[in-house]
Write an enzyme that holds these catalytic residues in place. Structure first.
Site, PDB file in Angstrom:
ATOM      1  N   ILE A  14      -2.947   3.635  -1.005  1.00 48.86           N
ATOM      2  CA  ILE A  14      -1.892   4.067  -0.073  1.00 48.86           C
ATOM      3  C   ILE A  14      -2.313   3.611   1.315  1.00 48.86           C
ATOM      4  O   ILE A  14      -2.990   4.325   2.053  1.00 48.86           O
ATOM      5  CB  ILE A  14      -1.677   5.593  -0.127  1.00 48.86           C
ATOM      6  CG1 ILE A  14      -1.310   6.037  -1.546  1.00 48.86           C
ATOM      7  CG2 ILE A  14      -0.569   6.002   0.851  1.00 48.86           C
ATOM      8  CD1 ILE A  14      -1.148   7.530  -1.713  1.00 48.86           C
ATOM      9  N   HIS A  15      -1.923   2.392   1.658  1.00 50.64           N
ATOM     10  CA  HIS A  15      -2.273   1.827   2.964  1.00 50.64           C
ATOM     11  C   HIS A  15      -1.110   2.010   3.930  1.00 50.64           C
ATOM     12  O   HIS A  15      -0.131   2.682   3.616  1.00 50.64           O
ATOM     13  CB  HIS A  15      -2.697   0.357   2.830  1.00 50.64           C
ATOM     14  CG  HIS A  15      -1.600  -0.548   2.359  1.00 50.64           C
ATOM     15  ND1 HIS A  15      -0.792  -1.227   3.229  1.00 50.64           N
ATOM     16  CD2 HIS A  15      -1.169  -0.856   1.109  1.00 50.64           C
ATOM     17  CE1 HIS A  15       0.098  -1.933   2.532  1.00 50.64           C
ATOM     18  NE2 HIS A  15      -0.114  -1.718   1.248  1.00 50.64           N
ATOM     19  N   ALA A  16      -1.183   1.411   5.095  1.00 48.67           N
ATOM     20  CA  ALA A  16      -0.267   1.689   6.202  1.00 48.67           C
ATOM     21  C   ALA A  16       1.218   1.552   5.871  1.00 48.67           C
ATOM     22  O   ALA A  16       1.996   2.472   6.140  1.00 48.67           O
ATOM     23  CB  ALA A  16      -0.609   0.803   7.394  1.00 48.67           C
TER      24      ALA A  16
END
Length: 85
Positions: A14-16
């Site tokens: 779950i990145h930016a």
């Protein structure tokens, strides 16, 4: 209260970008939405809180949804997770 577990499939976790999409989705609902991983909990309506979970690929996260529109939030969050996370 509604709850569901989800295993992060995205290779970058779950990145930016997906975190911001998740936050934008959760902000549409009146219900309180929490995201838990590895003993930590995050307000799913706060980008910093979500990113601080550091949920990588393979992480099992738990969504807790409580409020007047929890059923609709539950459905939309499950769909979002399946296609974006």
């Amino acid at each position: 209260m509604k709850q569901f577990d989800f295993v992060v499939q995205a290779s970058v976790g779950i990145h930016a970008r997906p975190a911001m999409q998740l936050v934008n989705l959760t902000r549409k609902f009146q219900s309180n939405i929490k995201l838990s991983y590895n003993g930590n909990s995050a307000n799913a309506k706060n980008i910093v809180s979500v990113l601080m979970l550091r949920a990588n690929q393979g992480a099992e996260v738990v969504f807790l949804i409580n409020g007047p529109d929890e059923e609709e939030a539950y459905k939309q969050l499950q769909e979002f997770c399946e296609t974006n996370l």
